[in-house]
Scaffold this active site. Sequence first.
Site, PDB file in Angstrom:
ATOM      1  N   LYS A  41      -5.263 -14.066   7.165  1.00 24.12           N
ATOM      2  CA  LYS A  41      -6.055 -12.986   7.729  1.00 24.12           C
ATOM      3  C   LYS A  41      -6.432 -11.960   6.667  1.00 24.12           C
ATOM      4  O   LYS A  41      -7.348 -11.174   6.841  1.00 24.12           O
ATOM      5  CB  LYS A  41      -5.244 -12.257   8.823  1.00 24.12           C
ATOM      6  CG  LYS A  41      -4.783 -13.141   9.936  1.00 24.12           C
ATOM      7  CD  LYS A  41      -3.853 -12.281  10.873  1.00 24.12           C
ATOM      8  CE  LYS A  41      -3.048 -13.181  11.758  1.00 24.12           C
ATOM      9  NZ  LYS A  41      -2.014 -12.424  12.486  1.00 24.12           N
ATOM     10  N   GLY A  42      -5.687 -11.985   5.574  1.00 28.84           N
ATOM     11  CA  GLY A  42      -5.770 -10.902   4.595  1.00 28.84           C
ATOM     12  C   GLY A  42      -7.123 -10.686   3.943  1.00 28.84           C
ATOM     13  O   GLY A  42      -7.477  -9.558   3.602  1.00 28.84           O
ATOM     14  N   ASP A  98      -7.219 -12.550  -0.662  1.00 30.55           N
ATOM     15  CA  ASP A  98      -6.860 -11.139  -0.833  1.00 30.55           C
ATOM     16  C   ASP A  98      -6.075 -10.892  -2.118  1.00 30.55           C
ATOM     17  O   ASP A  98      -6.361  -9.978  -2.880  1.00 30.55           O
ATOM     18  CB  ASP A  98      -6.065 -10.610   0.390  1.00 30.55           C
ATOM     19  CG  ASP A  98      -4.864 -11.494   0.761  1.00 30.55           C
ATOM     20  OD1 ASP A  98      -4.630 -12.524   0.106  1.00 30.55           O
ATOM     21  OD2 ASP A  98      -4.164 -11.134   1.730  1.00 30.55           O
ATOM     22  N   ASP A 101      -0.398 -14.131  -5.910  1.00 26.62           N
ATOM     23  CA  ASP A 101       0.932 -13.664  -6.302  1.00 26.62           C
ATOM     24  C   ASP A 101       1.579 -14.801  -7.102  1.00 26.62           C
ATOM     25  O   ASP A 101       1.331 -14.934  -8.294  1.00 26.62           O
ATOM     26  CB  ASP A 101       1.675 -13.316  -5.004  1.00 26.62           C
ATOM     27  CG  ASP A 101       3.004 -12.631  -5.228  1.00 26.62           C
ATOM     28  OD1 ASP A 101       3.179 -12.015  -6.278  1.00 26.62           O
ATOM     29  OD2 ASP A 101       3.872 -12.709  -4.339  1.00 26.62           O
ATOM     30  N   LYS A 129      -1.695 -10.537  -9.220  1.00 28.77           N
ATOM     31  CA  LYS A 129      -0.391 -10.111  -9.761  1.00 28.77           C
ATOM     32  C   LYS A 129       0.070 -11.194 -10.723  1.00 28.77           C
ATOM     33  O   LYS A 129       0.925 -12.014 -10.374  1.00 28.77           O
ATOM     34  CB  LYS A 129       0.629 -10.048  -8.611  1.00 28.77           C
ATOM     35  CG  LYS A 129       0.727  -8.746  -7.866  1.00 28.77           C
ATOM     36  CD  LYS A 129       1.984  -8.850  -6.974  1.00 28.77           C
ATOM     37  CE  LYS A 129       1.861  -8.061  -5.721  1.00 28.77           C
ATOM     38  NZ  LYS A 129       2.976  -8.324  -4.786  1.00 28.77           N
ATOM     39  N   PHE A 150       4.685  -4.462  -3.933  1.00 33.74           N
ATOM     40  CA  PHE A 150       4.198  -4.945  -2.640  1.00 33.74           C
ATOM     41  C   PHE A 150       3.189  -3.946  -2.085  1.00 33.74           C
ATOM     42  O   PHE A 150       3.524  -2.789  -1.837  1.00 33.74           O
ATOM     43  CB  PHE A 150       5.361  -5.146  -1.663  1.00 33.74           C
ATOM     44  CG  PHE A 150       4.928  -5.830  -0.407  1.00 33.74           C
ATOM     45  CD1 PHE A 150       4.793  -7.212  -0.364  1.00 33.74           C
ATOM     46  CD2 PHE A 150       4.624  -5.093   0.734  1.00 33.74           C
ATOM     47  CE1 PHE A 150       4.370  -7.858   0.789  1.00 33.74           C
ATOM     48  CE2 PHE A 150       4.197  -5.727   1.896  1.00 33.74           C
ATOM     49  CZ  PHE A 150       4.072  -7.112   1.919  1.00 33.74           C
ATOM     50  N   VAL A 151       1.960  -4.388  -1.919  1.00 39.07           N
ATOM     51  CA  VAL A 151       0.897  -3.473  -1.502  1.00 39.07           C
ATOM     52  C   VAL A 151       0.389  -3.803  -0.094  1.00 39.07           C
ATOM     53  O   VAL A 151       0.497  -4.943   0.360  1.00 39.07           O
ATOM     54  CB  VAL A 151      -0.294  -3.497  -2.500  1.00 39.07           C
ATOM     55  CG1 VAL A 151       0.118  -2.910  -3.834  1.00 39.07           C
ATOM     56  CG2 VAL A 151      -0.846  -4.906  -2.682  1.00 39.07           C
ATOM     57  N   ASP A 157      -1.033  -6.769   4.803  1.00 40.87           N
ATOM     58  CA  ASP A 157      -0.144  -6.236   5.852  1.00 40.87           C
ATOM     59  C   ASP A 157       1.303  -6.115   5.407  1.00 40.87           C
ATOM     60  O   ASP A 157       1.725  -6.718   4.430  1.00 40.87           O
ATOM     61  CB  ASP A 157      -0.170  -7.170   7.064  1.00 40.87           C
ATOM     62  CG  ASP A 157       0.625  -8.452   6.816  1.00 40.87           C
ATOM     63  OD1 ASP A 157       0.406  -9.083   5.769  1.00 40.87           O
ATOM     64  OD2 ASP A 157       1.477  -8.802   7.649  1.00 40.87           O
ATOM     65  N   ARG A 163      -3.221  -3.411   7.949  1.00 40.14           N
ATOM     66  CA  ARG A 163      -4.380  -4.174   7.470  1.00 40.14           C
ATOM     67  C   ARG A 163      -5.656  -3.338   7.533  1.00 40.14           C
ATOM     68  O   ARG A 163      -6.616  -3.595   6.817  1.00 40.14           O
ATOM     69  CB  ARG A 163      -4.585  -5.433   8.326  1.00 40.14           C
ATOM     70  CG  ARG A 163      -3.511  -6.492   8.168  1.00 40.14           C
ATOM     71  CD  ARG A 163      -4.017  -7.803   8.776  1.00 40.14           C
ATOM     72  NE  ARG A 163      -2.961  -8.757   9.055  1.00 40.14           N
ATOM     73  CZ  ARG A 163      -2.491  -9.657   8.185  1.00 40.14           C
ATOM     74  NH1 ARG A 163      -2.989  -9.698   6.969  1.00 40.14           N
ATOM     75  NH2 ARG A 163      -1.554 -10.505   8.526  1.00 40.14           N
TER      76      ARG A 163
HETATM   77  P1  5GP Z   1       1.095 -16.631  -3.288  1.00 37.78           P
HETATM   78  O1  5GP Z   1       1.092 -17.991  -2.694  1.00 37.78           O
HETATM   79  O2  5GP Z   1       0.079 -16.423  -4.362  1.00 37.78           O
HETATM   80  O3  5GP Z   1       2.467 -16.211  -3.741  1.00 37.78           O
HETATM   81  O4  5GP Z   1       0.872 -15.655  -2.086  1.00 37.78           O
HETATM   82  C1  5GP Z   1      -0.298 -15.156  -1.682  1.00 37.78           C
HETATM   83  C2  5GP Z   1      -0.109 -14.531  -0.319  1.00 37.78           C
HETATM   84  O5  5GP Z   1       1.112 -13.763  -0.254  1.00 37.78           O
HETATM   85  C3  5GP Z   1      -1.222 -13.563  -0.064  1.00 37.78           C
HETATM   86  O6  5GP Z   1      -2.316 -14.191   0.555  1.00 37.78           O
HETATM   87  C4  5GP Z   1      -0.536 -12.527   0.818  1.00 37.78           C
HETATM   88  O7  5GP Z   1      -0.598 -12.932   2.156  1.00 37.78           O
HETATM   89  C5  5GP Z   1       0.909 -12.533   0.370  1.00 37.78           C
HETATM   90  N1  5GP Z   1       1.199 -11.445  -0.582  1.00 37.78           N
HETATM   91  C6  5GP Z   1       1.485 -11.553  -1.889  1.00 37.78           C
HETATM   92  N2  5GP Z   1       1.685 -10.352  -2.472  1.00 37.78           N
HETATM   93  C7  5GP Z   1       1.505  -9.438  -1.488  1.00 37.78           C
HETATM   94  C8  5GP Z   1       1.560  -7.998  -1.451  1.00 37.78           C
HETATM   95  O8  5GP Z   1       1.797  -7.281  -2.433  1.00 37.78           O
HETATM   96  N3  5GP Z   1       1.307  -7.424  -0.237  1.00 37.78           N
HETATM   97  C9  5GP Z   1       1.041  -8.140   0.873  1.00 37.78           C
HETATM   98  N4  5GP Z   1       0.811  -7.459   1.994  1.00 37.78           N
HETATM   99  N5  5GP Z   1       0.972  -9.500   0.874  1.00 37.78           N
HETATM  100  C10 5GP Z   1       1.206 -10.136  -0.296  1.00 37.78           C
END
Ligand code: 5GP
Length: 179
Positions: A41-42, A98, A101, A129, A150-151, A157, A163
């Site tokens: 949803k992000g 969005d 990470d 990140k 963590f943002v 969210d 959101r």
């Molecule tokens: P990845 O698979 O790259 O670790 O994760 C990506 C997903 O983790 C993003 O789409 C998001 O939903 C969540 N996520 C990662 N870092 C953050 C953060 O700082 N804040 C929030 N709200 N969600 C995050």
Amino acid sequence: MEALEETLLSSATIAARVKELGAEITRDYQGKDLIVIGILKGALPFMADLIREIKLPLKYDLMAVSSYGVSTKTSGAVQILKDIEMGVEGEHVLVVEDIIDTGLTLNYLVGNLLSRKPASLKICTLLDKPSRREVDITPEYNGFTIPDRFVVGYGLDYAERFRNLPMIGVLKPEVYEKS
Ligand code: 5GP
């Protein structure tokens, strides 16, 4: 916004950068048919703003994936909860996310979408990140590189809240303590 300890990106800063990204994408996809795929949803607010800054004919669709649990973390396997409705074979695909990470979610998605044989596939993320990356994935378009915090806001969210904030920031510690 009183739940935030710190605003990292104001709504004006985000809007200015989204405009720039839209202009860049408009230049790069000149003369090509583009399919934009937003990841729910992000990415919803970002995608809604970005597509209106892309001055090209385009189609868009949406995908939703489950976030991985502890057990699936190493494999990076995520589940598709909602798939796109259009075929992408032979199409130029731009995935809009969005935040990247660890990169596990996008890594899986890119592999999945590439198996459908698009003409090209690029990634546009609002936030990156890079310090947390576990797989080698680099977005072609990146709004902002941020530190490992963590943002929330602008689609992002905490427990499904925040959101709708127009800015992006870091929550006060007491918000976590309360929930
Ligand atoms: P990845 O698979 O790259 O670790 O994760 C990506 C997903 O983790 C993003 O789409 C998001 O939903 C969540 N996520 C990662 N870092 C953050 C953060 O700082 N804040 C929030 N709200 N969600 C995050």
